[in-house]
Design an enzyme around this catalytic site. Structure first.
Site, mmCIF file in Angstrom:
data_model
loop_
_atom_site.group_PDB
_atom_site.id
_atom_site.type_symbol
_atom_site.label_atom_id
_atom_site.label_comp_id
_atom_site.label_asym_id
_atom_site.label_seq_id
_atom_site.Cartn_x
_atom_site.Cartn_y
_atom_site.Cartn_z
ATOM 1 N N GLU A 86 0.832 -1.211 0.000
ATOM 2 C CA GLU A 86 0.000 0.000 0.000
ATOM 3 C C GLU A 86 0.863 1.256 0.000
ATOM 4 O OE1 GLU A 86 -3.779 0.127 0.082
ATOM 5 O OE2 GLU A 86 -2.794 1.835 -0.827
ATOM 6 N N LYS A 144 5.070 4.326 -9.951
ATOM 7 C CA LYS A 144 3.760 4.210 -9.296
ATOM 8 C C LYS A 144 2.654 3.954 -10.326
ATOM 9 C CE LYS A 144 5.344 7.223 -5.561
ATOM 10 N NZ LYS A 144 5.509 8.622 -5.169
HETATM 11 N N1 HSE Z 1 9.663 11.079 -3.508
HETATM 12 C C1 HSE Z 1 8.333 10.623 -3.412
HETATM 13 C C2 HSE Z 1 7.396 11.783 -3.665
HETATM 14 C C3 HSE Z 1 8.080 10.054 -2.031
HETATM 15 O O1 HSE Z 1 7.860 12.919 -3.719
HETATM 16 O O2 HSE Z 1 6.219 11.562 -3.845
HETATM 17 C C4 HSE Z 1 6.886 9.179 -1.974
HETATM 18 O O3 HSE Z 1 6.941 8.125 -2.862
#
Ligand code: HSE
Length: 438
Positions: free
Chosen positions: A134, A210
């Site tokens: 998650e 992501k």
């Molecule tokens: N470096 C990532 C961001 C941290 O700025 O969203 C979370 O994945």
């Protein structure tokens, strides 16, 4: 699972005590009694691997056995490995070995899932152990659970998300405070949002990791990171932020996954979003993910996408599901061997409206020459803004086109650049309208 076993504390080994790891220990201590009440057992960190024992840490390590190598967790007397090191190795070896010996795993490692997801997910399915991730997408936003369980009956046709907090923070600070790019990035690093290598944030790598995970669940396809188009944030100038605002848009860092008739589009780029759309209001390090499904229509999730404790919130949610014996047995919602590789649409056929900024010589007919080229490619001008010529020479022009294909737009742009009237730097960005929610 029998009752006696359920009441035994869940023994946790944490690999990596960085920002998020420390956050997990702090929150497990602070919310210990409510977590115990919700799972019927204690969650106890018994082991942690750390690289530098002398470094000051903002969490209580009393009673935690400290290990020099994360791989020692595989042989330790624990039930779950929480992998928070990031990177491909030794994370992959740790996760696969831990699953093989019957331990569950919770990870925030988006790079590993996006690039070697097939290996770790297959290892989880084969072992019958849980693999929770998650925290890999959207920080504290429970988007994996929403997509995999909450919207399981939907055919998802698109996902558009602000899924990198650092990029959103940079663009927000540029918009609100007139900061230049480097100043805003330095602030994001200081606040602990940025990746160890901030180019991962700025160039879209983190968001693409992501997006690959979200698309895999949404479209039932293997994670497909390498084919995602990425455009860097550093092509956006303060001037564009201001011009976009005047035209009625905010520039947001979007990851876009769309299902079309001929395949899937996957892209990450700074995008103009109409100011009235919910995504336009999401500022700072907040993340937001808009999912459109055939039954539910549009769902927008907004929340903290980065930072120690929001990410810890997601890690702990996975740990609670494991403690309750309720963690899903299929990490992507369906068996990995049933996932279908989907044809990815080449960028040339991607449809979008475009923002263009350029400088034109202040001479009669310059604007007509430009709009004639657009008209020849059947591109109409939806909005236009011209600033008075400076030094009596060049006028800055910003315009928004109608929706067209990438290849059509590029053809027009190349011809525009050949005009004797165009000068200096040209900036082009994509625009998203989200037709269904005005
Ligand atoms: N470096 C990532 C961001 C941290 O700025 O969203 C979370 O994945």
């Amino acid at each position: 699972m029998n009752k006696a076993r359920n009441e035994r504390p869940l023994r946790i080994g944490v690999a990596g005590l960085g920002t998020v790891g420390q956050g997990v220990l702090r929150v497990l201590a602070r919310n210990a009694s409510l977590i115990q009440a919700r799972c019927g057992r204690k969650l106890v960190v018994t082991h942690a691997s750390i690289r530098d024992r002398n470094k000051r840490r903002d969490c209580d390590l009393n009673g935690v056995a400290l290990l020099d190598s994360p791989l020692e967790l595989v042989e330790s007397e624990i039930d779950v490995v929480v992998e928070l090191m990031g990177g491909l190795e030794p994370a992959e070896r740790l996760i696969v070995s831990a699953l093989k010996v019957g331990k569950s795993v919770v990870t925030a490692n988006k790079a590993l899932l996006a690039e070697r997801g097939d290996i770790v997910i297959e290892a989880a399915e084969r072992s019958g152990q849980a693999l929770g991730f998650e925290a890999a997408v959207g920080g504290g936003i429970p988007v994996i659970q929403v997509l995999r369980e909450g919207l399981a009956g939907n055919e998802v046709d698109s996902i558009s998300g602000i899924i990198n907090g650092t990029s959103n923070y940079i663009l927000s600070r540029m918009t609100q405070e007139d900061l230049v790019f480097d100043e805003a990035l330095a602030e994001a690093q200081k606040l602990g949002y940025a990746e160890a290598n901030p180019s991962f944030d700025v160039e879209g790598t983190d968001a693409a990791h992501k997006l690959a995970i979200l698309a895999a669940i949404a479209f039932g396809m293997p994670p497909s990171f390498t084919s995602i188009l990425r455009e860097s944030l550093d092509g956006v100038h303060l001037q564009d932020v201001h011009l976009a605002k005047e035209l009625g848009y905010r520039i947001k860092p979007l990851g876009i996954a769309k299902r079309g008739n001929d395949g899937i589009e996957l892209r990450v780029h700074p995008t103009l979003v109409p100011t009235h759309h919910p995504l336009a209001f999401v500022d700072g390090s907040l993340n937001a993910i808009r999912i459109h499904g055939d039954i539910v229509g549009q769902t927008v999730l907004i929340g903290a996408g980065a930072g120690a404790e929001p990410t810890a919130s997601a890690v702990i949610a996975d740990l609670i599901e494991i403690a309750k014996g309720r963690a899903p047995s299929l990490p992507l919602g369906q068996p990995i061997n049933l996932l279908k590789t989907q044809p990815l649409l080449p960028l040339e056929s991607a449809q979008s409206a475009f923002y263009l900024r350029l400088q034109l010589t202040d001479t009669p007919g310059a604007l007509r020459a430009l709009t004639t080229i657009l008209a020849e490619q059947k591109i109409s001008v939806e909005a236009i803004l011209q600033k008075e010529p400076h030094e009596q020479k060049f006028a800055t022009l910003a315009l928004i086109t109608s929706v067209t294909s990438e290849s059509n737009y590029s053809r027009a742009l190349n011809k525009i650049l050949e005009l004797p009237f165009t000068h200096g730097q040209t900036v082009r960005l994509r625009v998203e309208y989200f037709e269904d929610l005005k």
